[in-house]
Design a protein around this motif. Structure first.
Motif, PDB file in Angstrom:
ATOM      1  N   THR A  12       0.857  -1.175   0.000  1.00 10.62           N
ATOM      2  CA  THR A  12       0.000   0.000   0.000  1.00 10.62           C
ATOM      3  C   THR A  12       0.895   1.228   0.000  1.00 10.62           C
ATOM      4  O   THR A  12       2.081   1.142   0.282  1.00 10.62           O
ATOM      5  N   ASN A  13       0.325   2.351  -0.301  1.00  9.44           N
ATOM      6  CA  ASN A  13       1.108   3.583  -0.344  1.00  9.44           C
ATOM      7  C   ASN A  13       1.268   4.186   1.049  1.00  9.44           C
ATOM      8  O   ASN A  13       1.981   5.140   1.235  1.00  9.44           O
ATOM      9  N   LYS A  14       0.598   3.601   2.056  1.00  9.76           N
ATOM     10  CA  LYS A  14       0.605   4.122   3.413  1.00  9.76           C
ATOM     11  C   LYS A  14       1.615   3.346   4.253  1.00  9.76           C
ATOM     12  O   LYS A  14       1.715   2.131   4.154  1.00  9.76           O
ATOM     13  N   TRP A  26       2.559   8.021   7.159  1.00 10.96           N
ATOM     14  CA  TRP A  26       2.877   8.622   5.863  1.00 10.96           C
ATOM     15  C   TRP A  26       1.867   8.116   4.840  1.00 10.96           C
ATOM     16  O   TRP A  26       1.565   6.931   4.793  1.00 10.96           O
ATOM     17  N   THR A  27       1.379   8.994   4.006  1.00 14.82           N
ATOM     18  CA  THR A  27       0.462   8.573   2.939  1.00 14.82           C
ATOM     19  C   THR A  27       1.209   8.274   1.649  1.00 14.82           C
ATOM     20  O   THR A  27       0.634   7.725   0.719  1.00 14.82           O
ATOM     21  N   ASP A  28       2.481   8.628   1.604  1.00 15.95           N
ATOM     22  CA  ASP A  28       3.308   8.371   0.421  1.00 15.95           C
ATOM     23  C   ASP A  28       4.564   7.621   0.837  1.00 15.95           C
ATOM     24  O   ASP A  28       5.438   8.153   1.524  1.00 15.95           O
TER      25      ASP A  28
END
Length: 69
Positions: A12-14, A26-28
């Protein structure tokens, strides 16, 4: 044992990091890697070791990374 290795699963990007007792979500994923790489390169001593520990975990694709042993 898992049928699909954990590292082969889609990431996932999280990502969540815990550095020096400070928990951050972090979301990225790439932004987190860049931050800890820069921190690792610009600090020394214990702070560098903490950043390096988290950076290595990020490189391995973990969704939760901590500087604790």
């Amino acid at each position: 044992m898992l049928k699909t290795p954990e590292l082969a699963m889609p990431r996932t990007n999280k990502v969540t990091t815990v550095c020096n007792g400070r928990r951050e979500v972090w979301t990225d994923y790439e932004e987190a890697k860049a931050y800890f790489l820069e921190l690792m390169m610009t600090t020394a001593g214990e702070e560098r070791d903490r950043a390096e520990c988290i950076y290595i975990q990020l490189i391995h694709g973990l969704d939760e990374c901590s500087d604790e042993d």
